[in-house]
Motif scaffolding. Structure first.
Motif, PDB file in Angstrom:
ATOM      1  N   GLY A  60     -55.083   2.252 -19.183  1.00  0.00           N
ATOM      2  CA  GLY A  60     -55.914   1.339 -18.396  1.00  0.00           C
ATOM      3  C   GLY A  60     -55.751   1.504 -16.894  1.00  0.00           C
ATOM      4  O   GLY A  60     -56.272   0.704 -16.108  1.00  0.00           O
ATOM      5  N   ARG A  61     -55.046   2.541 -16.476  1.00  0.00           N
ATOM      6  CA  ARG A  61     -54.798   2.732 -15.036  1.00  0.00           C
ATOM      7  C   ARG A  61     -56.077   3.122 -14.316  1.00  0.00           C
ATOM      8  O   ARG A  61     -56.767   4.046 -14.747  1.00  0.00           O
ATOM      9  CB  ARG A  61     -53.749   3.839 -14.820  1.00  0.00           C
ATOM     10  CG  ARG A  61     -52.377   3.439 -15.257  1.00  0.00           C
ATOM     11  CD  ARG A  61     -51.486   4.633 -15.508  1.00  0.00           C
ATOM     12  NE  ARG A  61     -50.329   4.194 -16.248  1.00  0.00           N
ATOM     13  CZ  ARG A  61     -49.111   4.007 -15.717  1.00  0.00           C
ATOM     14  NH1 ARG A  61     -48.891   4.302 -14.457  1.00  0.00           N
ATOM     15  NH2 ARG A  61     -48.125   3.555 -16.445  1.00  0.00           N
ATOM     16  N   ILE A  62     -56.370   2.445 -13.224  1.00  0.00           N
ATOM     17  CA  ILE A  62     -57.618   2.715 -12.491  1.00  0.00           C
ATOM     18  C   ILE A  62     -57.303   3.452 -11.182  1.00  0.00           C
ATOM     19  O   ILE A  62     -56.457   2.999 -10.396  1.00  0.00           O
ATOM     20  CB  ILE A  62     -58.385   1.401 -12.236  1.00  0.00           C
ATOM     21  CG1 ILE A  62     -58.776   0.792 -13.598  1.00  0.00           C
ATOM     22  CG2 ILE A  62     -59.612   1.636 -11.356  1.00  0.00           C
ATOM     23  CD1 ILE A  62     -59.497  -0.533 -13.528  1.00  0.00           C
ATOM     24  N   PRO A  97     -41.130   7.229 -17.018  1.00  0.00           N
ATOM     25  CA  PRO A  97     -41.823   5.953 -17.230  1.00  0.00           C
ATOM     26  C   PRO A  97     -41.061   4.916 -18.063  1.00  0.00           C
ATOM     27  O   PRO A  97     -40.975   3.753 -17.666  1.00  0.00           O
ATOM     28  CB  PRO A  97     -43.123   6.371 -17.927  1.00  0.00           C
ATOM     29  CG  PRO A  97     -43.338   7.780 -17.517  1.00  0.00           C
ATOM     30  CD  PRO A  97     -42.001   8.392 -17.295  1.00  0.00           C
ATOM     31  N   LEU A  98     -40.491   5.302 -19.203  1.00  0.00           N
ATOM     32  CA  LEU A  98     -39.810   4.301 -20.038  1.00  0.00           C
ATOM     33  C   LEU A  98     -38.625   3.683 -19.305  1.00  0.00           C
ATOM     34  O   LEU A  98     -38.377   2.482 -19.375  1.00  0.00           O
ATOM     35  CB  LEU A  98     -39.283   4.948 -21.331  1.00  0.00           C
ATOM     36  CG  LEU A  98     -40.277   5.214 -22.454  1.00  0.00           C
ATOM     37  CD1 LEU A  98     -39.564   5.839 -23.636  1.00  0.00           C
ATOM     38  CD2 LEU A  98     -40.965   3.921 -22.897  1.00  0.00           C
ATOM     39  N   ILE A  99     -37.889   4.523 -18.602  1.00  0.00           N
ATOM     40  CA  ILE A  99     -36.687   4.058 -17.900  1.00  0.00           C
ATOM     41  C   ILE A  99     -37.085   3.154 -16.729  1.00  0.00           C
ATOM     42  O   ILE A  99     -36.503   2.091 -16.512  1.00  0.00           O
ATOM     43  CB  ILE A  99     -35.862   5.267 -17.386  1.00  0.00           C
ATOM     44  CG1 ILE A  99     -35.490   6.175 -18.557  1.00  0.00           C
ATOM     45  CG2 ILE A  99     -34.649   4.818 -16.584  1.00  0.00           C
ATOM     46  CD1 ILE A  99     -34.583   5.589 -19.597  1.00  0.00           C
ATOM     47  N   LEU A 100     -38.098   3.591 -15.971  1.00  0.00           N
ATOM     48  CA  LEU A 100     -38.525   2.797 -14.805  1.00  0.00           C
ATOM     49  C   LEU A 100     -38.991   1.415 -15.261  1.00  0.00           C
ATOM     50  O   LEU A 100     -38.675   0.400 -14.638  1.00  0.00           O
ATOM     51  CB  LEU A 100     -39.641   3.508 -14.038  1.00  0.00           C
ATOM     52  CG  LEU A 100     -39.264   4.845 -13.385  1.00  0.00           C
ATOM     53  CD1 LEU A 100     -40.462   5.439 -12.655  1.00  0.00           C
ATOM     54  CD2 LEU A 100     -38.101   4.688 -12.410  1.00  0.00           C
ATOM     55  N   GLY A 133     -36.090   2.508  -5.028  1.00  0.00           N
ATOM     56  CA  GLY A 133     -36.929   1.848  -6.035  1.00  0.00           C
ATOM     57  C   GLY A 133     -38.388   1.933  -5.609  1.00  0.00           C
ATOM     58  O   GLY A 133     -38.683   1.989  -4.416  1.00  0.00           O
ATOM     59  N   MET A 134     -39.295   1.950  -6.582  1.00  0.00           N
ATOM     60  CA  MET A 134     -40.704   1.952  -6.176  1.00  0.00           C
ATOM     61  C   MET A 134     -41.105   0.588  -5.633  1.00  0.00           C
ATOM     62  O   MET A 134     -42.002   0.485  -4.802  1.00  0.00           O
ATOM     63  CB  MET A 134     -41.605   2.332  -7.344  1.00  0.00           C
ATOM     64  CG  MET A 134     -41.780   3.840  -7.468  1.00  0.00           C
ATOM     65  SD  MET A 134     -42.460   4.294  -9.037  1.00  0.00           S
ATOM     66  CE  MET A 134     -44.132   3.792  -8.839  1.00  0.00           C
ATOM     67  N   VAL A 135     -40.467  -0.451  -6.120  1.00  0.00           N
ATOM     68  CA  VAL A 135     -40.725  -1.783  -5.560  1.00  0.00           C
ATOM     69  C   VAL A 135     -39.409  -2.545  -5.383  1.00  0.00           C
ATOM     70  O   VAL A 135     -38.403  -2.210  -5.994  1.00  0.00           O
ATOM     71  CB  VAL A 135     -41.679  -2.649  -6.433  1.00  0.00           C
ATOM     72  CG1 VAL A 135     -43.093  -2.150  -6.369  1.00  0.00           C
ATOM     73  CG2 VAL A 135     -41.215  -2.741  -7.852  1.00  0.00           C
ATOM     74  N   THR A 136     -39.477  -3.567  -4.538  1.00  0.00           N
ATOM     75  CA  THR A 136     -38.328  -4.434  -4.324  1.00  0.00           C
ATOM     76  C   THR A 136     -38.543  -5.712  -5.109  1.00  0.00           C
ATOM     77  O   THR A 136     -39.526  -6.427  -4.872  1.00  0.00           O
ATOM     78  CB  THR A 136     -38.201  -4.785  -2.816  1.00  0.00           C
ATOM     79  OG1 THR A 136     -38.157  -3.566  -2.080  1.00  0.00           O
ATOM     80  CG2 THR A 136     -36.964  -5.605  -2.540  1.00  0.00           C
ATOM     81  N   ALA A 137     -37.641  -5.976  -6.045  1.00  0.00           N
ATOM     82  CA  ALA A 137     -37.688  -7.263  -6.749  1.00  0.00           C
ATOM     83  C   ALA A 137     -36.949  -8.284  -5.887  1.00  0.00           C
ATOM     84  O   ALA A 137     -36.136  -7.920  -5.041  1.00  0.00           O
ATOM     85  CB  ALA A 137     -37.038  -7.140  -8.113  1.00  0.00           C
ATOM     86  N   THR A 158     -45.197  -0.405 -13.553  1.00  0.00           N
ATOM     87  CA  THR A 158     -46.140   0.582 -13.031  1.00  0.00           C
ATOM     88  C   THR A 158     -47.466   0.381 -13.777  1.00  0.00           C
ATOM     89  O   THR A 158     -47.487  -0.195 -14.860  1.00  0.00           O
ATOM     90  CB  THR A 158     -45.676   2.033 -13.302  1.00  0.00           C
ATOM     91  OG1 THR A 158     -45.489   2.189 -14.698  1.00  0.00           O
ATOM     92  CG2 THR A 158     -44.397   2.355 -12.571  1.00  0.00           C
ATOM     93  N   GLY A 159     -48.558   0.828 -13.196  1.00  0.00           N
ATOM     94  CA  GLY A 159     -49.845   0.688 -13.875  1.00  0.00           C
ATOM     95  C   GLY A 159     -50.908   0.103 -12.977  1.00  0.00           C
ATOM     96  O   GLY A 159     -52.021  -0.168 -13.424  1.00  0.00           O
ATOM     97  N   GLY A 160     -50.602  -0.140 -11.700  1.00  0.00           N
ATOM     98  CA  GLY A 160     -51.592  -0.695 -10.775  1.00  0.00           C
ATOM     99  C   GLY A 160     -51.391  -2.179 -10.518  1.00  0.00           C
ATOM    100  O   GLY A 160     -52.146  -2.793  -9.757  1.00  0.00           O
TER     101      GLY A 160
END
Ligand SMILES: Cc1cc2nc3c(=O)[nH]c(=O)nc-3n(C[C@H](O)[C@H](O)[C@H](O)COP(=O)(O)OP(=O)(O)OC[C@H]3O[C@@H](n4cnc5c(N)ncnc54)[C@H](O)[C@@H]3O)c2cc1C
Length: 429
Positions: free
Chosen positions: A100-102, A255-258, A364-368, A402-404
């Motif tokens: 479903g990634r756009i 992907p699974l790990i991230l 990290g790709m994002v900061t939580a 991840t996924g948008g």
């Protein structure tokens, strides 16, 4: 004099906020400390920019974990369709891909960044580069403007803080927004990396496997409470049953790990150990693996174990499994006993790793973590602490898979804050 809104940060959220406020007639100044806008948009989705996702709303929200509910209101007002329509207005047409990634049809993240810039400039946004904001000026609980690093001041009746997280600092997101929000009385939930590669205790084994990417494997994470009770780690967001992972010189990624990394980091932070079990053949039961090995041992009785395992996994992984089984001296497989075969089955179905940590926040790709959501209005993204202040995008305590999903949150929050700031500020300077 026209009402003025200062937006701090020309990333996904800031560009959208500035464009929307200007579209509604506000006088907008967009302050960006780098020499160009949207550096993180440019690296997103491997420079293809995974803008959003085609998942239905309830599924979409589940990708933000516990905090996803906060976005419900915002998504009812400005969601995927509105975003894609806006981007199409500025020449970005999109296509939906696996999961479903756009993405933009052009596969160019720069097209998304440029479209958002055009949205703002068309309505007269004053974009100022190399303009690092140091402080938000507040008097009697009311925003008055911002102070720049070069000591100049920009007066404004509203300030939209869109400084992003603290990951990938080379893109400009160095975490300054957290400090600014905190100095104005906002609570900052502990910052931690999410969508981040994990490190393992078994470094030398990981190093031997470095670069190997595995498809169609299952990853399960386990933890243990203080009483020693072992349980599967619960993931706040849906984890694919099988998928892709890869080995790095320090541990595991892919992907699974991230996807699992946020929950893993959080568990380690609480002092609980985490182990990873990789099922290399999730489509086969233990018994089926056992039986197939037996058949192959009989059919190729004079082969060595590592050669035979190459029919199961990539060659260097076959070498490592043969070493870890401890069964390979100079033996041929016909001399491996039934009970010894169990060891090989266990390695294939339950390849165990001890997770020692993750790469740092910057990787990290994002900061939580970030600005506490209960201090922000979920419709307007206005601060509940300071009148005229808005907080949008990754600076908030929001982090998704991840996924948008991360970009959609930035775009939606930016749009709504821009709308509210423009309308609510009418008549103020
Ligand atoms: C490698 C990578 C790939 C990614 N891929 C995707 C993807 O495909 N899809 C997805 O949904 N998400 C993806 N993400 C996450 C997504 O890019 C971010 O969550 C999103 O960009 C956050 O937007 P933002 O506007 O809040 O912050 P940012 O985009 O980080 O923008 C913040 C801006 O503020 C500026 N700034 C900071 N401090 C100051 C200051 N003091 N004064 C002035 N300006 C300042 C910065 O220079 C920056 O331009 C990815 C992230 C990374 C690192």
């Amino acid at each position: 004099m026209a009402r003025r809104i200062a937006v701090i940060g020309a990333g996904a959220a800031g560009l959208m906020a500035a464009g929307r406020a200007a579209e509604l007639g506000a006088d907008v100044v967009l302050l960006e400390k780098m020499n160009e806008a949207g550096k993180k948009i440019l690296v997103s989705g491997k420079s293809r920019c995974n803008i959003t996702n085609a998942a239905p709303l309830d599924q979409f929200l589940s990708h933000y974990g516990r905090n996803g509910r906060f976005l419900m209101n915002a998504f009812h007002r400005f969601f995927r369709d509105e975003l894609l329509e806006l981007l199409a207005r500025y020449g970005v047409n999109t296509q939906t891909e696996r999961g479903g990634r756009i993405f933009p049809i052009s596969s160019q993240a720069s097209d998304v960044r440029d479209a958002l810039l055009r949205y703002g400039t068309e309505y007269g946004v004053d974009v100022r580069y190399r303009s690092e904001v140091r402080e938000i000026a507040v008097e009697n609980g009311d925003v008055k403007g911002v102070q720049l690093a070069n000591a100049s001041r920009v007066s404004a009746g509203a300030v939209i803080l869109a400084t992003g997280g603290a990951s990938w600092p080379d893109t400009g997101s160095t975490g300054q927004g957290y400090l600014m929000a905190q100095s104005l009385g906002h609570t900052i939930r502990p910052l931690r990396p999410a969508l981040v590669p994990l490190t393992v205790t078994e470094r030398s084994i990981a190093k031997a496997l470095q670069g190997i990417s595995l498809r169609n494997v299952r990853c399960t994470f386990w933890t243990e409470n203080a009483k020693g009770k072992v349980r599967e780690l619960r993931m706040p967001t849906p984890m694919p049953d099988t998928g892709e992972m890869l080995f790095t010189h320090f541990g595991v990624s892919g992907p699974l790990i991230l996807t699992a990394s946020g929950a893993v980091v959080e568990t380690l932070r609480k002092g609980q150990p985490v182990t990873l079990s990789i099922d290399l053949k999730p489509g086969m039961s233990e018994e089926a693996v056992h039986n197939r090995l037996q058949r192959e041992f009989e059919a190729h009785s004079h082969q060595r174990l590592r050669t035979l395992l190459q029919g199961w996994v990539p060659a260097s992984l076959a070498d490592v499994l043969a070493d870890l089984s401890g069964l390979e001296d100079d033996r041929h497989v016909h001399r491996i006993r039934v009970e010894e075969r169990e060891k090989i089955v266990a390695l294939i179905k339950n390849f165990r790793w001890t997770i020692s940590g993750s790469l740092p926040l910057a990787a990290g790709m994002v900061t939580a973590g970030g600005v506490a959501l209960n201090e922000v209005d979920p419709v307007s993204f206005a601060s509940r602490k300071v009148t005229g202040l808005y907080l949008v995008g990754e600076v908030l305590d929001l982090a998704a898979d991840t996924g948008g999903f991360n970009l959609q949150a930035a775009f939606s929050s930016g749009y709504l804050a821009g709308s509210d700031a423009a309308l609510a500020r009418a008549g103020r300077q």
